[in-house]
Design a protein around this motif. Structure first.
Motif, PDB file in Angstrom:
ATOM      1  N   TYR A  13       0.838  -1.209   0.000  1.00  0.00           N
ATOM      2  CA  TYR A  13       0.000   0.000   0.000  1.00  0.00           C
ATOM      3  C   TYR A  13       0.870   1.255   0.000  1.00  0.00           C
ATOM      4  O   TYR A  13       0.601   2.219  -0.707  1.00  0.00           O
ATOM      5  CB  TYR A  13      -0.899   0.021   1.242  1.00  0.00           C
ATOM      6  N   VAL A  14       1.907   1.222   0.852  1.00  0.00           N
ATOM      7  CA  VAL A  14       2.768   2.406   0.955  1.00  0.00           C
ATOM      8  C   VAL A  14       3.451   2.668  -0.385  1.00  0.00           C
ATOM      9  O   VAL A  14       3.569   3.815  -0.830  1.00  0.00           O
ATOM     10  CB  VAL A  14       3.806   2.221   2.080  1.00  0.00           C
ATOM     11  N   MET A  17       1.249   4.303  -2.752  1.00  0.00           N
ATOM     12  CA  MET A  17       1.237   5.751  -2.525  1.00  0.00           C
ATOM     13  C   MET A  17       2.447   6.399  -3.194  1.00  0.00           C
ATOM     14  O   MET A  17       2.394   7.551  -3.602  1.00  0.00           O
ATOM     15  CB  MET A  17       1.280   6.060  -1.021  1.00  0.00           C
ATOM     16  N   ILE A  65      11.964   8.637  13.520  1.00  0.00           N
ATOM     17  CA  ILE A  65      12.369   9.644  12.536  1.00  0.00           C
ATOM     18  C   ILE A  65      11.929   9.215  11.138  1.00  0.00           C
ATOM     19  O   ILE A  65      11.363  10.004  10.369  1.00  0.00           O
ATOM     20  CB  ILE A  65      13.890   9.874  12.606  1.00  0.00           C
ATOM     21  N   GLN A  67       9.517   7.184  10.295  1.00  0.00           N
ATOM     22  CA  GLN A  67       8.057   7.289  10.181  1.00  0.00           C
ATOM     23  C   GLN A  67       7.642   8.744   9.912  1.00  0.00           C
ATOM     24  O   GLN A  67       6.785   9.009   9.075  1.00  0.00           O
ATOM     25  CB  GLN A  67       7.385   6.809  11.477  1.00  0.00           C
ATOM     26  N   PHE A  68       8.267   9.676  10.653  1.00  0.00           N
ATOM     27  CA  PHE A  68       7.911  11.085  10.478  1.00  0.00           C
ATOM     28  C   PHE A  68       8.279  11.568   9.087  1.00  0.00           C
ATOM     29  O   PHE A  68       7.548  12.355   8.483  1.00  0.00           O
ATOM     30  CB  PHE A  68       8.602  11.948  11.541  1.00  0.00           C
ATOM     31  N   VAL A  70       8.470   9.724   6.272  1.00  0.00           N
ATOM     32  CA  VAL A  70       7.500   9.162   5.321  1.00  0.00           C
ATOM     33  C   VAL A  70       6.172   9.909   5.421  1.00  0.00           C
ATOM     34  O   VAL A  70       5.587  10.323   4.410  1.00  0.00           O
ATOM     35  CB  VAL A  70       7.307   7.648   5.583  1.00  0.00           C
ATOM     36  N   GLY A  71       5.700  10.095   6.670  1.00  0.00           N
ATOM     37  CA  GLY A  71       4.434  10.796   6.856  1.00  0.00           C
ATOM     38  C   GLY A  71       4.499  12.232   6.368  1.00  0.00           C
ATOM     39  O   GLY A  71       3.565  12.722   5.728  1.00  0.00           O
ATOM     40  N   GLY A  72       5.632  12.886   6.647  1.00  0.00           N
ATOM     41  CA  GLY A  72       5.787  14.276   6.240  1.00  0.00           C
ATOM     42  C   GLY A  72       5.811  14.446   4.731  1.00  0.00           C
ATOM     43  O   GLY A  72       5.145  15.335   4.185  1.00  0.00           O
ATOM     44  N   LEU A  74       4.572  12.337   2.461  1.00  0.00           N
ATOM     45  CA  LEU A  74       3.246  12.033   1.923  1.00  0.00           C
ATOM     46  C   LEU A  74       2.271  13.170   2.209  1.00  0.00           C
ATOM     47  O   LEU A  74       1.400  13.486   1.391  1.00  0.00           O
ATOM     48  CB  LEU A  74       2.723  10.719   2.516  1.00  0.00           C
ATOM     49  N   GLY A  75       2.406  13.787   3.391  1.00  0.00           N
ATOM     50  CA  GLY A  75       1.509  14.883   3.732  1.00  0.00           C
ATOM     51  C   GLY A  75       1.772  16.125   2.913  1.00  0.00           C
ATOM     52  O   GLY A  75       0.849  16.830   2.509  1.00  0.00           O
ATOM     53  N   VAL A  92      -5.556   6.474  -0.946  1.00  0.00           N
ATOM     54  CA  VAL A  92      -6.202   7.610  -1.595  1.00  0.00           C
ATOM     55  C   VAL A  92      -5.255   8.791  -1.775  1.00  0.00           C
ATOM     56  O   VAL A  92      -5.678   9.864  -2.177  1.00  0.00           O
ATOM     57  CB  VAL A  92      -7.451   8.073  -0.807  1.00  0.00           C
ATOM     58  N   ILE A  93      -3.943   8.624  -1.448  1.00  0.00           N
ATOM     59  CA  ILE A  93      -2.995   9.687  -1.781  1.00  0.00           C
ATOM     60  C   ILE A  93      -1.857   9.098  -2.597  1.00  0.00           C
ATOM     61  O   ILE A  93      -1.570   7.895  -2.517  1.00  0.00           O
ATOM     62  CB  ILE A  93      -2.427  10.407  -0.526  1.00  0.00           C
TER      63      ILE A  93
END
Lengths: 164, 130
Positions: A13-14, A17, A65, A67-68, A70-72, A74-75, A92-93
């Motif tokens: 899934y990742v 994205m 770090i 995780q942040f 990857v999240g950052g 993608l965000g 959905v992103i």
């Protein structure tokens, strides 16, 4: 609950994205597991020199770090895909280009850190902290709990995948 | 002890909610899923720092002492420093040094050295006779 399971069970899934599709996505996900195996074996050579505490603490910080990041990424760069990427309603992103490469790189980095620290050390540590009287029962309980949780997780995962 | 050991599971031993949680989380809060797990990682680091004593290079009895009441604070513990290593080293020194070293060691050694002597003499003698 360090999120490594997200980066193993849901790495497809990742990577969706991160704009990977089809067989390329599956092979890239396979690389993730290959890295996991290779770097887990390396722990053998240094776990008794560094001790357990530094591995647990710095490993968790390093994973956090990653995780942040990857999240950052993608965000910040993620584009909303209304119908889901490749019809996958859970994804959905989507990001493309350099940010996508960064996401993939930090997924790999996260699993390398996890394989070098938390993944093996948690097992070693769980075996070591039991007192002599409770050791056999305790480790049996630990293994049973772990695999029951795994069963429940995969059972729920397979149910969720049917509508997809 | 049970409580401490069960705590260690939560680093690697997850709950089935991961399977029920992640796909809907990806669908609804997208990238914030990673932020949640990132925060959990840092929480795990803090928990490890404050509650997990070092077990590397220690005997089972020494680990048990660390988990008992009045034991050392986890962040003050270091790898190794086991009494077992000191005892092994004492035996090696004694064997290498011969009778003179042994005698002088006994004079200077004090209580701990005598305890080592008592513990190790029996098995060593048996091995020699076999």
């Amino acid at each position: 609950m360090s999120g490594a399971n997200v980066m193993t069970y849901y790495v497809v899934y990742v990577f969706q994205m991160a704009n990977l599709t089809g067989n390329i996505n599956l092979i890239s996900s396979g690389v993730q597991y290959a890295l996991f195996i290779v770097f887990t074996t390396m722990v053998f050579f240094f776990i008794d020199k560094t001790g357990r505490r530094p591995l647990l603490i710095y490993g968790a910080i390093g994973m956090g770090i990653c995780q942040f990041v990857v999240g950052g990424i993608l965000g910040t760069y993620g584009q909303y895909v209304p119908g889901g990427v490749d019809g996958n309603l859970n994804v959905v992103i989507s990001v493309t280009g350099a940010p996508a490469h960064t996401v993939i790189a930090f997924c790999y980095l996260l699993i390398i850190i996890y394989a070098l620290t938390l993944a093996p050390v948690a097992w070693v540590y769980a075996a070591e902290v039991w007192s002599l009287e409770t050791r056999a029962t305790g480790m049996a309980l630990a293994a049973v709990a772990n695999w029951l949780f795994n069963f429940a997780r995969k059972y729920s995962l397979s149910n969720l995948c049917i509508p997809i | 002890m049970l409580l401490y050991a069960s705590r260690t599971f939560f680093i690697d031993f997850h709950s089935p909610t991961v399977g029920l949680f992640v796909p809907p989380a990806f669908a609804n809060i997208t990238y914030k899923t990673f932020i949640i797990f990132g925060v959990l990682c840092f929480g795990a680091a803090v928990q490890a720092f404050f509650t997990y004593p070092e077990t590397c290079g220690k005997t089972l009895e020494e680990i048990e002492i660390m988990f008992s009441k009045g034991g050392p604070r986890p962040w003050n513990t270091r790898p190794g420093g086991s009494r077992l290593e000191a005892e092994i080293q004492a035996v090696i020194n004694r064997k290498a040094g011969g009778a003179d070293h042994y005698a002088s060691g006994m004079e200077v050694g004090g209580d701990e050295e005598k305890a080592v002597h008592r513990n190790t003499e029996g098995p060593l003698v048996n091995q020699a006779s076999v």
